[in-house]
Design a protein around this motif. Structure first.
Motif, PDB file in Angstrom:
ATOM      1  N   GLN A  85      39.875  34.483  41.205  1.00 41.15           N
ATOM      2  CA  GLN A  85      38.559  33.953  40.881  1.00 41.15           C
ATOM      3  C   GLN A  85      37.554  34.564  41.845  1.00 41.15           C
ATOM      4  O   GLN A  85      37.917  34.918  42.963  1.00 41.15           O
ATOM      5  N   PHE A  86      36.298  34.664  41.414  1.00 50.61           N
ATOM      6  CA  PHE A  86      35.264  35.168  42.303  1.00 50.61           C
ATOM      7  C   PHE A  86      34.623  33.992  43.020  1.00 50.61           C
ATOM      8  O   PHE A  86      34.182  33.033  42.388  1.00 50.61           O
ATOM      9  N   GLN A  87      34.597  34.051  44.338  1.00 54.39           N
ATOM     10  CA  GLN A  87      33.936  33.024  45.149  1.00 54.39           C
ATOM     11  C   GLN A  87      32.645  33.631  45.686  1.00 54.39           C
ATOM     12  O   GLN A  87      32.660  34.385  46.664  1.00 54.39           O
ATOM     13  N   SER A  88      31.540  33.300  45.026  1.00 53.80           N
ATOM     14  CA  SER A  88      30.267  33.910  45.400  1.00 53.80           C
ATOM     15  C   SER A  88      29.819  33.496  46.793  1.00 53.80           C
ATOM     16  O   SER A  88      29.221  34.296  47.515  1.00 53.80           O
ATOM     17  N   ALA A  89      30.110  32.267  47.206  1.00 49.01           N
ATOM     18  CA  ALA A  89      29.695  31.804  48.533  1.00 49.01           C
ATOM     19  C   ALA A  89      30.345  32.625  49.646  1.00 49.01           C
ATOM     20  O   ALA A  89      29.756  32.834  50.700  1.00 49.01           O
ATOM     21  N   ASN A  90      31.570  33.099  49.383  1.00 49.41           N
ATOM     22  CA  ASN A  90      32.298  33.907  50.371  1.00 49.41           C
ATOM     23  C   ASN A  90      32.282  35.388  50.040  1.00 49.41           C
ATOM     24  O   ASN A  90      32.860  36.186  50.763  1.00 49.41           O
ATOM     25  N   ASN A  91      31.670  35.743  48.890  1.00 50.55           N
ATOM     26  CA  ASN A  91      31.588  37.132  48.449  1.00 50.55           C
ATOM     27  C   ASN A  91      32.962  37.797  48.419  1.00 50.55           C
ATOM     28  O   ASN A  91      33.174  38.870  48.992  1.00 50.55           O
ATOM     29  N   ARG A  92      33.913  37.147  47.736  1.00 51.13           N
ATOM     30  CA  ARG A  92      35.288  37.649  47.685  1.00 51.13           C
ATOM     31  C   ARG A  92      35.989  37.157  46.421  1.00 51.13           C
ATOM     32  O   ARG A  92      35.508  36.263  45.723  1.00 51.13           O
ATOM     33  N   PHE A  93      37.141  37.764  46.167  1.00 52.65           N
ATOM     34  CA  PHE A  93      38.027  37.313  45.108  1.00 52.65           C
ATOM     35  C   PHE A  93      39.140  36.504  45.764  1.00 52.65           C
ATOM     36  O   PHE A  93      39.687  36.903  46.795  1.00 52.65           O
ATOM     37  N   HIS A  94      39.470  35.367  45.158  1.00 52.65           N
ATOM     38  CA  HIS A  94      40.431  34.440  45.749  1.00 52.65           C
ATOM     39  C   HIS A  94      41.532  34.120  44.742  1.00 52.65           C
ATOM     40  O   HIS A  94      41.250  33.846  43.572  1.00 52.65           O
ATOM     41  N   CYS A  95      42.774  34.138  45.206  1.00 52.92           N
ATOM     42  CA  CYS A  95      43.905  33.729  44.372  1.00 52.92           C
ATOM     43  C   CYS A  95      44.171  32.248  44.616  1.00 52.92           C
ATOM     44  O   CYS A  95      44.513  31.861  45.740  1.00 52.92           O
ATOM     45  N   PRO A  96      44.036  31.416  43.582  1.00 52.80           N
ATOM     46  CA  PRO A  96      44.223  29.984  43.767  1.00 52.80           C
ATOM     47  C   PRO A  96      45.683  29.562  43.975  1.00 52.80           C
ATOM     48  O   PRO A  96      45.931  28.469  44.456  1.00 52.80           O
ATOM     49  N   SER A  97      46.632  30.426  43.658  1.00 50.01           N
ATOM     50  CA  SER A  97      48.037  30.042  43.780  1.00 50.01           C
ATOM     51  C   SER A  97      48.542  30.020  45.217  1.00 50.01           C
ATOM     52  O   SER A  97      49.178  29.055  45.635  1.00 50.01           O
ATOM     53  N   HIS A  98      48.285  31.076  45.963  1.00 56.36           N
ATOM     54  CA  HIS A  98      48.847  31.173  47.312  1.00 56.36           C
ATOM     55  C   HIS A  98      47.824  31.536  48.383  1.00 56.36           C
ATOM     56  O   HIS A  98      48.179  31.818  49.516  1.00 56.36           O
ATOM     57  N   GLY A  99      46.537  31.590  48.025  1.00 52.80           N
ATOM     58  CA  GLY A  99      45.481  31.753  49.019  1.00 52.80           C
ATOM     59  C   GLY A  99      45.131  33.170  49.429  1.00 52.80           C
ATOM     60  O   GLY A  99      44.378  33.356  50.377  1.00 52.80           O
ATOM     61  N   ALA A 100      45.632  34.183  48.731  1.00 56.58           N
ATOM     62  CA  ALA A 100      45.248  35.558  49.074  1.00 56.58           C
ATOM     63  C   ALA A 100      43.760  35.745  48.777  1.00 56.58           C
ATOM     64  O   ALA A 100      43.226  35.177  47.827  1.00 56.58           O
ATOM     65  N   ASN A 101      43.094  36.550  49.599  1.00 55.01           N
ATOM     66  CA  ASN A 101      41.683  36.857  49.412  1.00 55.01           C
ATOM     67  C   ASN A 101      41.476  38.362  49.454  1.00 55.01           C
ATOM     68  O   ASN A 101      42.157  39.063  50.205  1.00 55.01           O
ATOM     69  N   PHE A 102      40.529  38.819  48.635  1.00 55.88           N
ATOM     70  CA  PHE A 102      40.238  40.240  48.499  1.00 55.88           C
ATOM     71  C   PHE A 102      38.741  40.459  48.632  1.00 55.88           C
ATOM     72  O   PHE A 102      37.942  39.669  48.120  1.00 55.88           O
ATOM     73  N   ASN A 103      38.350  41.552  49.295  1.00 59.66           N
ATOM     74  CA  ASN A 103      36.939  41.936  49.376  1.00 59.66           C
ATOM     75  C   ASN A 103      36.436  42.313  47.993  1.00 59.66           C
ATOM     76  O   ASN A 103      37.221  42.502  47.063  1.00 59.66           O
ATOM     77  N   THR A 104      35.135  42.500  47.866  1.00 66.39           N
ATOM     78  CA  THR A 104      34.560  42.855  46.570  1.00 66.39           C
ATOM     79  C   THR A 104      34.995  44.234  46.086  1.00 66.39           C
ATOM     80  O   THR A 104      34.869  44.537  44.911  1.00 66.39           O
ATOM     81  N   ASN A 105      35.527  45.063  46.970  1.00 66.59           N
ATOM     82  CA  ASN A 105      36.062  46.363  46.540  1.00 66.59           C
ATOM     83  C   ASN A 105      37.560  46.290  46.244  1.00 66.59           C
ATOM     84  O   ASN A 105      38.186  47.298  45.964  1.00 66.59           O
ATOM     85  N   GLY A 106      38.144  45.087  46.328  1.00 72.13           N
ATOM     86  CA  GLY A 106      39.539  44.879  45.974  1.00 72.13           C
ATOM     87  C   GLY A 106      40.515  44.912  47.130  1.00 72.13           C
ATOM     88  O   GLY A 106      41.677  44.575  46.950  1.00 72.13           O
ATOM     89  N   THR A 107      40.087  45.329  48.315  1.00 71.22           N
ATOM     90  CA  THR A 107      41.018  45.395  49.451  1.00 71.22           C
ATOM     91  C   THR A 107      41.390  43.992  49.923  1.00 71.22           C
ATOM     92  O   THR A 107      40.625  43.045  49.808  1.00 71.22           O
ATOM     93  N   VAL A 108      42.595  43.894  50.476  1.00 71.98           N
ATOM     94  CA  VAL A 108      43.129  42.610  50.927  1.00 71.98           C
ATOM     95  C   VAL A 108      42.426  42.162  52.204  1.00 71.98           C
ATOM     96  O   VAL A 108      42.349  42.909  53.171  1.00 71.98           O
TER      97      VAL A 108
END
Length: 133
Positions: A85-108
Motif C-alpha cells: 500500500q502507498f503511505q503518503s504520510a511516510n512517502n513509502r510503500f508498506h507491506c501490511p503482512s510483515h511490515g516491509a517498507n520500500f522507498n518511492t523508487n522501490g528500494t527496501v
C-alpha cells in the motif's frame, strides 16, 4: 551398475527436477513487460485524483505523491507477495503482512523483504496516465 543403484540415481534426478520446477513456479515474479494506460477521468481511477491516493492495476501499484507526482512499482511485496500500500504520510510503500517498507523508487527501507520492487515509468498526457517498463 545394478538395478538398485540405477533406481536410486533416477529417483534423485527426478526429485531434483521436481523441486526445481516447483520452486520456479512458486516464486513470485515481477512482470517487467508492462505497458498500459489509465484514464484518470474514470471513476475506477478516482483515487489518483488526490495527492496520496493509489490504485493497483495489472500487478502494479500506481500512486500520486503528496507533491502530485505519479509513481509506479510492482504491487507484490518481494517477501511473500502481499500487495503493498502507498503511505503518503511516510512517502513509502508498506507491506501490511510483515511490515516491509520500500522507498518511492522501490528500494527496501526495512525488511523482512530483501529485494526491491520493480519501478515503472509514468507519463501523463491530459487525463491519460501511461505506465510502462
Amino acid at each position: 551398475m545394478n538395478r538398485k543403484e540405477f533406481l536410486s540415481i533416477v529417483g534423485i534426478g527426478a526429485t531434483s527436477v521436481f523441486i526445481t520446477s516447483c520452486l520456479s513456479a512458486c516464486k513470485k515474479e515481477n512482470n517487467t513487460n508492462i505497458d498500459f494506460t489509465l484514464d484518470l477521468s474514470s471513476s475506477a481511477n478516482s483515487a489518483l485524483s488526490a495527492n496520496g491516493g493509489f490504485i493497483i492495476s495489472q500487478g502494479v501499484i500506481v500512486a500520486k505523491t503528496n507533491v502530485g507526482e505519479y509513481i509506479a512499482v510492482s504491487a507484490a511485496c518481494t517477501h511473500q507477495g502481499t500487495n503493498v500500500q502507498f503511505q503518503s504520510a511516510n512517502n513509502r510503500f508498506h507491506c501490511p503482512s510483515h511490515g516491509a517498507n520500500f522507498n518511492t523508487n522501490g528500494t527496501v527501507q526495512n525488511g523482512p523483504a530483501n529485494s526491491a520492487l520493480t519501478k515503472y515509468n509514468t507519463n501523463l498526457s491530459g487525463n491519460m496516465l501511461r505506465v510502462y517498463s
